[in-house]
Write a protein that holds these residues in place. Structure first.
Motif, mmCIF file in Angstrom:
data_model
loop_
_atom_site.group_PDB
_atom_site.id
_atom_site.type_symbol
_atom_site.label_atom_id
_atom_site.label_comp_id
_atom_site.label_asym_id
_atom_site.label_seq_id
_atom_site.Cartn_x
_atom_site.Cartn_y
_atom_site.Cartn_z
ATOM 1 N N LYS A 78 0.848 -1.180 0.000
ATOM 2 C CA LYS A 78 0.000 0.000 0.000
ATOM 3 C C LYS A 78 0.882 1.226 0.000
ATOM 4 N N VAL A 79 0.382 2.292 -0.609
ATOM 5 C CA VAL A 79 1.110 3.552 -0.635
ATOM 6 C C VAL A 79 0.075 4.665 -0.603
ATOM 7 N N GLY A 80 0.429 5.798 0.035
ATOM 8 C CA GLY A 80 -0.562 6.865 0.062
ATOM 9 C C GLY A 80 -0.208 8.016 0.968
ATOM 10 N N LEU A 81 -1.245 8.726 1.421
ATOM 11 C CA LEU A 81 -1.103 9.951 2.200
ATOM 12 C C LEU A 81 -1.912 9.842 3.485
ATOM 13 N N LEU A 82 -1.358 10.429 4.546
ATOM 14 C CA LEU A 82 -2.103 10.653 5.775
ATOM 15 C C LEU A 82 -2.499 12.125 5.794
ATOM 16 N N LEU A 83 -3.799 12.393 5.871
ATOM 17 C CA LEU A 83 -4.334 13.742 5.775
ATOM 18 C C LEU A 83 -4.889 14.176 7.130
ATOM 19 N N ARG A 84 -4.775 15.465 7.414
ATOM 20 C CA ARG A 84 -5.334 16.054 8.634
ATOM 21 C C ARG A 84 -4.992 15.182 9.857
ATOM 22 N N GLY B 253 -1.171 12.761 16.035
ATOM 23 C CA GLY B 253 -1.231 11.589 16.891
ATOM 24 C C GLY B 253 -1.977 10.468 16.187
ATOM 25 N N GLY B 254 -3.003 9.931 16.851
ATOM 26 C CA GLY B 254 -3.770 8.842 16.261
ATOM 27 C C GLY B 254 -4.880 9.309 15.352
ATOM 28 N N THR C 68 -3.473 18.866 11.569
ATOM 29 C CA THR C 68 -3.159 19.562 10.315
ATOM 30 C C THR C 68 -1.941 18.987 9.600
ATOM 31 N N SER C 69 -1.352 17.907 10.131
ATOM 32 C CA SER C 69 -0.117 17.375 9.547
ATOM 33 C C SER C 69 -0.405 16.507 8.331
ATOM 34 N N LEU C 70 0.615 16.389 7.486
ATOM 35 C CA LEU C 70 0.548 15.607 6.255
ATOM 36 C C LEU C 70 1.727 14.654 6.210
#
Length: 512
Positions: free
Chosen positions: A404-410, A413-414, A492-494
């Motif tokens: 899997k590959v992708g982005l973590l949005l907003r 922490g958890g 707000t992290s990416l």
């Protein structure tokens, strides 16, 4: 200028003594200053101004007192809210419909050389009316470019003695069968689209019926019918029939489907029907044409009279499953970004492509950029300049050996919204189960999925974040996923990630 005819309304949030939350109010998606909104109605372009009417409760934050709210824009991005255009009264609620610029004054509503705007809406008659319990089609008109509206004295103009006949979309047809207005409406409970024609918008003649077909797991609503060139070739066109339904959407609850085919001025003939009749085959849902694969894009309809032949569409960014309880205060629900749609050939078949009217194209600034970066297994958090609650993210990825590959949005922490691609299955998913406040309704936490083929081994993504929403456009709009989210203010992290193997971040640009 037409805009000078319409007084700008001071947003309620700016008035003294009025408290309204700002944490989730979008920056670039239209919301009413206060109270409830749902379906976009009467989308029409006139004298340099886009008019967005919408289902609105002027008196509360939940559905009721249905009236047509009104907003205007010169660019489809910055919207000015106007006074309520067509209010409900003791006789009728003003349900969904459309609006046209009657350039030939076929209706006779025009005054002098003024081109009247004519709204065609559903009258939902109340208990005190002589037509109590019925839904029928009515007219209102404006000779001051939408500033004020007058109901036609001869309403309703089309009555089938039905309790569920609604949502008229009207357009001017000019073809081999003649030249006249065509109305596309629904018998909602029967899952049927019914078509009528008229020379003057007042007297209507039945043409044909389409359906039931494909997705029939809920009532059919808010239809649309229009012609588009395929691959930009004006000599090769298809007609697009849009039918929204709730419940029964591909992701659960509300959704919108489309059919491709022909229209001869009388009947629409589908070339993309997979199943017919009221017995829906859930195992074939993914074979149907869907406007969006998320849970929050409903009642989508297109603008009448848009300039340069563009087909522009807006949807309600919510879902009837939980729409009345989303955690906002003082206002509830937003519209999607406007989308320009076209037809293109992909994988040997014709499909609908969508591109958002970019709110950051002119005023935004690129705050972070990188290219040609390998992604070993794990998560890499991007620096502060890539963070924010209002962003456009453009990413191109090569999955490589990753599972899997992708982005973590907003994220914080958890808390995170996960946009992931699985090259083994070819499926793109948007996971909002840990996106923030999901407890307000049991149906809200979800993982939405769509099959997206790689192109030359790569996946292109354009993602719009706007405080309480995510709109994903994959492979230049071949597939879209639209979902609301309600994260904490510090989320707000990416980040970018790869699992089970390495991948390549071909490029990444963040604009805000």
């Amino acid at each position: 200028m037409a805009s000078l005819l319409i007084p700008k309304v001071e947003p309620a949030a700016m008035k003294s003594g009025f408290t309204i939350d700002s944490q989730f109010r979008p920056q670039y998606h239209f919301t009413a200053a206060r109270n409830w909104l749902n379906d976009p109605n009467g989308l029409v372009y006139s004298n340099g101004i886009y008019h967005l009417f919408y289902q609105h409760n002027p008196q509360g934050e939940v559905w009721g007192n249905m009236s047509w709210g009104h907003a205007t824009s010169a660019d489809l991005v910055r919207w000015d809210e106007q006074p309520v255009a067509i209010p409900c009264d003791e006789q009728e609620a003003i349900f969904s419909g459309s609006a046209v610029a009657d350039v030939h004054n076929t209706s006779g509503f025009g005054a002098g050389t003024t081109v009247p705007l004519v709204a065609i809406y559903t009258s939902a008659y109340s208990a005190g009316s002589r037509l109590a319990g019925r839904q029928a089609q009515s007219l209102a008109y404006s000779n001051d470019d939408g500033a004020t509206w007058t109901k036609y004295a001869g309403n309703p103009v089309l009555d089938r003695a039905s309790a569920d006949f609604r949502d008229p979309k009207v357009f001017w047809y000019d073809g081999s069968a003649g030249s006249y207005w065509v109305m596309v409406a629904v018998e909602a409970m029967d899952r049927e689209v019914v078509l009528y024609k008229s020379a003057d918008l007042k007297a209507w003649e039945y043409l044909s019926t389409f359906g039931p077909a494909n997705a029939t797991g809920g009532v059919w609503e808010c239809p649309d019918l229009f012609e588009l060139p395929v691959d930009g070739d004006a000599g090769n066109t298809k007609w697009v029939l849009v039918v929204n339904l709730s419940p029964g959407g591909i992701a659960g609850g509300s959704g919108g489907q489309y059919f491709l085919g022909t229209f001869d001025g009388v009947a629409f003939a589908s070339e993309t029907t997979v199943t017919e009749g009221l017995e829906q085959d859930d195992s074939r849902m993914a074979e149907y044409g869907w406007l969006d694969w998320g849970r929050d894009y409903y009642a989508a309809v297109s603008f009448s009279n848009a300039p340069d032949g563009r087909r522009l569409m807006i949807g309600w960014m919510n879902n009837w499953q939980y729409g009345a309880v989303t955690p906002t205060s003082g206002w509830r629900s937003a519209m999607s970004l406007a989308r320009e749609i076209r037809l293109a050939t992909r994988g040997g078949r014709v499909v609908l492509m969508q591109a958002a009217v970019d709110p950051l194209e002119d005023g935004g600034a690129r705050t972070y950029s990188e290219a040609g970066r390998s992604l070993p297994p794990g998560t890499r958090w991007l620096p502060a300049e890539a963070s924010g609650d209002v962003l456009r993210i453009d990413a191109e990825l090569e999955p490589g050996t990753a599972g899997k590959v992708g982005l973590l949005l907003r994220a914080d922490g958890g808390e995170r919204t996960v946009l992931a691609y699985d090259p083994g299955t070819g499926v793109l998913s948007l996971d909002r189960t840990a996106s923030g406040n999901t407890a307000f309704h049991e149906s809200f936490a979800s993982v939405d999925r769509v099959a997206v083929p790689l192109e030359e081994g790569r996946l292109r993504l354009r993602v719009f974040l706007d405080r309480c929403s995510v709109e994903v456009f994959a492979q230049d709009g071949l597939a879209t996923i639209t979902d609301q989210i309600f994260p904490g203010e510090t989320s707000t992290s990416l980040a970018v990630f790869a699992e089970g193997g390495g991948a390549t971040l071909v490029s990444l640009d963040v604009v805000r």
